[in-house]
Design a protein around this motif. Structure first.
Motif, mmCIF file in Angstrom:
data_model
loop_
_atom_site.group_PDB
_atom_site.id
_atom_site.type_symbol
_atom_site.label_atom_id
_atom_site.label_comp_id
_atom_site.label_asym_id
_atom_site.label_seq_id
_atom_site.Cartn_x
_atom_site.Cartn_y
_atom_site.Cartn_z
ATOM 1 N N LYS A 236 0.862 -1.380 -0.236
ATOM 2 C CA LYS A 236 -0.209 0.115 -0.365
ATOM 3 C C LYS A 236 0.563 0.922 0.218
ATOM 4 O O LYS A 236 1.949 1.283 0.229
ATOM 5 N N CYS A 237 0.318 2.220 -0.466
ATOM 6 C CA CYS A 237 1.329 3.240 -0.522
ATOM 7 C C CYS A 237 0.416 5.072 0.701
ATOM 8 O O CYS A 237 -1.180 4.732 -0.074
ATOM 9 N N LYS B 276 -12.574 0.753 -1.215
ATOM 10 C CA LYS B 276 -11.874 1.580 -0.391
ATOM 11 C C LYS B 276 -11.100 2.458 -0.711
ATOM 12 O O LYS B 276 -10.904 3.861 -0.838
ATOM 13 N N ASP B 277 -9.552 2.042 -1.028
ATOM 14 C CA ASP B 277 -8.403 2.614 -1.366
ATOM 15 C C ASP B 277 -7.974 2.904 -2.690
ATOM 16 O O ASP B 277 -7.547 4.250 -2.985
ATOM 17 N N LYS B 278 -8.815 2.834 -4.024
ATOM 18 C CA LYS B 278 -9.652 2.898 -4.937
ATOM 19 C C LYS B 278 -9.450 3.868 -5.649
ATOM 20 O O LYS B 278 -9.121 5.623 -6.073
ATOM 21 N N ILE B 279 -10.770 4.305 -4.367
ATOM 22 C CA ILE B 279 -11.569 5.882 -4.725
ATOM 23 C C ILE B 279 -10.693 6.852 -3.785
ATOM 24 O O ILE B 279 -10.552 8.472 -3.870
ATOM 25 N N PRO C 134 -22.299 3.415 -4.161
ATOM 26 C CA PRO C 134 -22.792 2.623 -5.569
ATOM 27 C C PRO C 134 -21.165 2.316 -6.005
ATOM 28 O O PRO C 134 -21.172 0.934 -6.568
ATOM 29 N N SER C 135 -20.296 2.671 -5.904
ATOM 30 C CA SER C 135 -18.958 2.256 -5.977
ATOM 31 C C SER C 135 -18.619 1.326 -5.180
ATOM 32 O O SER C 135 -18.213 0.290 -5.633
ATOM 33 N N ASN D 168 -1.056 3.748 -9.465
ATOM 34 C CA ASN D 168 -1.852 2.582 -9.843
ATOM 35 C C ASN D 168 -1.356 2.246 -10.501
ATOM 36 O O ASN D 168 -1.426 0.897 -11.230
ATOM 37 N N LYS D 169 0.281 0.981 -10.535
ATOM 38 C CA LYS D 169 1.322 0.342 -10.615
ATOM 39 C C LYS D 169 0.139 -0.655 -9.524
ATOM 40 O O LYS D 169 -0.091 -1.721 -10.074
ATOM 41 N N ILE D 170 0.181 -0.253 -8.700
ATOM 42 C CA ILE D 170 -0.345 -1.254 -7.374
ATOM 43 C C ILE D 170 -2.005 -1.653 -8.013
ATOM 44 O O ILE D 170 -2.364 -2.977 -8.083
#
Length: 366
Positions: free
Chosen positions: A203-204, A259-262, A357-358, A232-234
């Protein structure tokens, strides 16, 4: 999954409607640390920094007064394993609260202590989940130099591998803090960790202005570019199944992954040009307890102390529902308070209808 300790409907009502009890707490167990990172927010030059930590009796009393919606506690520091009684503290949270998971942020300089803690805690409660965020920010020699601990990088990998072998409920994750020291070398660091060290969970976070640390202005754009590339790479390697930060077979794992992506996308929109995007629930669903027992809505609002546990008989909820807390929450909402603090963003996403929704769609995708 919410166990019988926390009533599902009560938690749901609190998260989406009332927002008057914490769902997650970050508890700074100590300011003591054997590292001296250049980007740390702790003032190690102040002799008062290390005084008056809450003792076990005080923490016992505190954990009996944290409401009925608490699902997670993050034990951090300093270095939390600098406290030899960290296991007893974790057990008090399990015994006295409704926590479902414990998150420990560590520099992993003490592999034996971390491993023993993990084994003892999961044996203590079969329902608890443990996540260990192991900080690795650079290549081996440079990581040891920046944190000023010899052989630290190797101890991090040792700790990671030991924890992976214990139990599925124990989740070790390497966390890279993108900062002014490593931003120009982030691709090399990531590829070394994944290809040479065979780290499968990464994670970062992005460094933020806090305490004594201030981000160098000339480095901000490079930090942002490195963070964007890394997230983006993760995400890319997660889709390929080469990285797995969560159990995507579980509901909780799917939600955390989305959640991490958001969160990553929100931070990218706010880092270079701070802006308000959605309401912050610090002081409502999320809060901070310092080593000395001071309560804050978050780490960033350093001037917004809500209360002192020792002056309130260790009654957290008395402080959380008090007049100062109410004014603080009003300040956060009225000023459209915003920042890139990932811990707070997690519960802002969880408690905001616009992101549901996401989150729900992620359950169907996997």
């Amino acid at each position: 999954m919410i166990t019988k300790k926390a009533k599902f409907l009560r938690v749901l009502n609190n998260v989406y409607f009332k927002k008057n009890e914490p769902v997650s707490i970050v508890h700074f167990l100590t300011n003591r640390c054997n590292a001296r990172c250049s980007f740390c927010f702790i003032d190690f030059d102040d002799p008062n920094t290390f005084k008056n930590e809450l003792d076990l009796d005080e923490i016992d009393k505190l954990t009996k007064n944290l409401g009925s919606s608490l699902l997670n506690v993050n034990l951090t520091g300093g270095e939390p394993f600098a406290r030899k009684d960290i296991e007893e503290i974790a057990k008090l949270y399990i015994k006295n609260t409704t926590v479902q998971s414990i998150y420990v942020t560590t520099n992993a300089s003490l592999p034996d202590r971390v491993e023993n803690f993990a084994k003892n805690i999961i044996n203590y409660d079969k329902n608890i989940e443990l996540t260990f965020q192991i900080s690795i920010d650079d290549m081996p020699q440079e990581h040891d130099r920046v944190r000023k601990i010899s052989n630290l990088f190797q101890n991090c990998l040792d700790t990671y591998q030991r924890l992976k072998k214990i139990d599925p409920r124990v989740n070790p994750v390497v966390s890279i803090t993108v900062n002014h020291e490593n931003c120009e070398n982030i691709q090399k660091i990531f590829e070394y960790l994944t290809n040479e060290c065979e780290v499968e969970s990464i994670k970062c976070t992005i460094v933020r202005d806090e305490g004594v640390y201030k981000t160098p202005d000339k480095k901000k754009k490079k930090i942002f570019e490195a963070y964007s590339w890394l997230t983006n790479k993760i995400n890319e390697l997660q889709k390929e199944g080469k990285l797995n930060n969560y159990n995507t077979n579980s509901l909780q794992g799917k939600l955390h992954n989305q959640k991490d992506k958001i969160s990553w996308e929100l931070i990218k929109k706010m880092y270079l040009e701070p802006k308000y995007i959605s309401p912050c629930h610090a002081g409502s669903l999320f809060g901070i307890i310092t080593a000395k027992g001071l309560v804050y809505p978050c780490e960033i609002l350093e001037e917004k102390i809500i209360g002192d546990l020792r002056k309130n008989d260790m009654d957290f909820m008395k402080i959380w529902k008090g007049s100062i807390a109410k004014k603080t929450k009003e300040f956060i909402l009225k000023t459209n308070c915003n920042c890139s603090y990932e811990c707070a963003l997690t519960y802002n996403i969880l408690g905001n209808w616009r992101y549901q929704p996401s989150l729900l769609s992620s359950i169907i995708k996997y």
